[in-house]
Design an enzyme around this catalytic site. Structure first.
Site, PDB file in Angstrom:
ATOM      1  N   HIS A  16     -70.851 -35.923 -28.181  1.00  0.00           N
ATOM      2  CA  HIS A  16     -71.720 -35.504 -27.076  1.00  0.00           C
ATOM      3  C   HIS A  16     -72.373 -34.169 -27.420  1.00  0.00           C
ATOM      4  CE1 HIS A  16     -72.775 -36.090 -22.695  1.00  0.00           C
ATOM      5  NE2 HIS A  16     -73.281 -34.887 -22.971  1.00  0.00           N
ATOM      6  N   HIS A 204     -75.052 -41.095 -19.293  1.00  0.00           N
ATOM      7  CA  HIS A 204     -74.396 -40.014 -18.568  1.00  0.00           C
ATOM      8  C   HIS A 204     -73.988 -40.502 -17.180  1.00  0.00           C
ATOM      9  CE1 HIS A 204     -75.890 -37.507 -21.724  1.00  0.00           C
ATOM     10  NE2 HIS A 204     -75.682 -36.369 -21.103  1.00  0.00           N
ATOM     11  N   GLU A 207     -70.880 -36.460 -13.575  1.00  0.00           N
ATOM     12  CA  GLU A 207     -70.932 -35.008 -13.800  1.00  0.00           C
ATOM     13  C   GLU A 207     -71.447 -34.337 -12.529  1.00  0.00           C
ATOM     14  OE1 GLU A 207     -73.036 -31.752 -16.797  1.00  0.00           O
ATOM     15  OE2 GLU A 207     -74.011 -33.666 -16.391  1.00  0.00           O
ATOM     16  N   ASP A 286     -74.435 -28.694 -24.915  1.00  0.00           N
ATOM     17  CA  ASP A 286     -75.580 -27.847 -25.293  1.00  0.00           C
ATOM     18  C   ASP A 286     -75.080 -26.452 -25.664  1.00  0.00           C
ATOM     19  OD1 ASP A 286     -77.975 -29.590 -24.600  1.00  0.00           O
ATOM     20  OD2 ASP A 286     -76.938 -29.579 -22.675  1.00  0.00           O
TER      21      ASP A 286
END
Length: 346
Positions: A16, A204, A207, A286
């Protein structure tokens, strides 16, 4: 005091990692200077200080702010050599963190305007991956991701393109951006195209929204893996379903805290997921914006959730099993995990 092994050299797979978000801060600053791009103040200050920008994406305004910073960084990738540099440096960073296999996620639509179109953009990205593999020795593959904020027909175009480029290293199809926008079922046809073409389904979910979005990934998109998936911990029946089907959740603890999904690292339900038998693959998401890479996610499991070395080794195994790595690569890396566990402590 219990002695522990160096988790940085634990063989693992990184499943990921977003394309622009993998960039080194120093690289972004250099590219912004090269192209005369004025980065948002919050981003430039964070890059210089080394502290990640303060973000909270649990409301749409916060998510928009996160996307604004991400889009600003992406605007600095303008030439094929910038793409080459990004992938090469991402591979180097992963190797430092013990990664033996990397699957990087990208929506080529976002890069197409500056790289000559959708197909040239994807080919430039895949060329960069091939080059980075030769230079670093790291196994790298690509997940093409559709954007929930775009029309589902765009996702179908991307799915067909992803299938077409399997022989160049595309192994999966994803769905990213704000889970509160774009229902999973709107993209079911795109994922059917990808699955029928032999690609992994890795959307995804779970989350920014709760367990229902994970159910949607399973029911509507027939997910092999779920990006994040942490909110499944709120639904014991869903945990059982994920465990029974062997669907891996790509959990990104530092990202979850940085975006306000959880207040503190110890609040991320790693232990709940793990003990329920849900396969996990820790990821950095990220690093550019969240300030930590792959090893740091394992350190969070160790420091904040009391994972033993044997449990960390099992997390690494689960990441490798969930990857698209060839059988021989998996076997070699899994043997390396056993060697790590049998080896000396630090």
């Amino acid at each position: 005091m219990e002695t522990v092994r160096d988790v940085r050299v634990l063989p693992k797979a990184h499943l990921h990692l977003h394309f622009t978000g993998s960039m080194r801060p120093t690289t972004l600053l250099e590219l912004a200077d090269k192209y005369g791009v004025r980065l948002p103040e919050a981003l430039s200050e964070a890059l210089v200080s080394g502290e990640p920008p303060k973000l909270r994406a649990t409301d749409e305004r916060g998510w928009f702010r996160f996307q604004r910073l991400y889009d600003a960084a992406r605007s600095c990738l303008r030439e094929p050599e910038d793409i080459q540099r990004l992938v090469r440096e991402a591979a180097q960073e992963d190797l430092r963190d013990g990664s033996g296999w990397l699957e990087i996620q990208v929506d080529p639509t976002s890069y197409a305007p500056r790289l000559g179109g959708l197909i040239p953009a994807l080919e430039i990205i895949l060329d960069a991956v091939e080059s980075a593999m030769r230079e670093t020795g790291l196994g790298i593959r690509v997940l093409v991701a559709a954007n929930r904020m775009r029309h589902p027909l765009d996702a179908r175009t991307l799915a067909r393109l992803a299938v077409r480029y399997q022989d160049r290293g595309v192994v999966g199809f994803g769905l990213s951006n704000d889970e509160r926008r774009g229902m999973a079922r709107d993209f079911d046809r795109a994922f059917a195209i990808a699955r029928d073409g032999g690609l992994l389904s890795a959307p995804h979910g779970g989350e920014l929204t709760g367990p229902s979005s994970v159910h949607d990934c399973l029911d509507d998109l027939v997910a092999d893996r779920v990006g994040h998936g942490v909110r499944a911990a709120e639904d014991p029946r869903l945990l059982g379903r994920l465990a029974e089907r062997g669907v891996t959740c790509e959990v990104c603890p530092a990202s979850n805290v940085a975006l306000g999904v959880y207040e503190k690292p110890e609040d991320v339900p790693l232990r709940t997921l793990f003990e329920a038998g849900v396969p996990l693959a820790l990821g950095a998401d990220d690093p550019l914006l969240f300030g930590s890479r792959l090893t740091a996610q394992y350190e969070i499991a160790r420091r904040h959730h009391d994972f033993t070395d044997a449990e960390l080794a099992e997390l690494a195994r689960q990441s490798l099993r969930a990857s698209a790595a060839p059988k021989d690569v998996k076997e070699k890396l899994l043997a390396g995990v056993d060697d790590w566990l049998d080896g000396p402590t630090a």
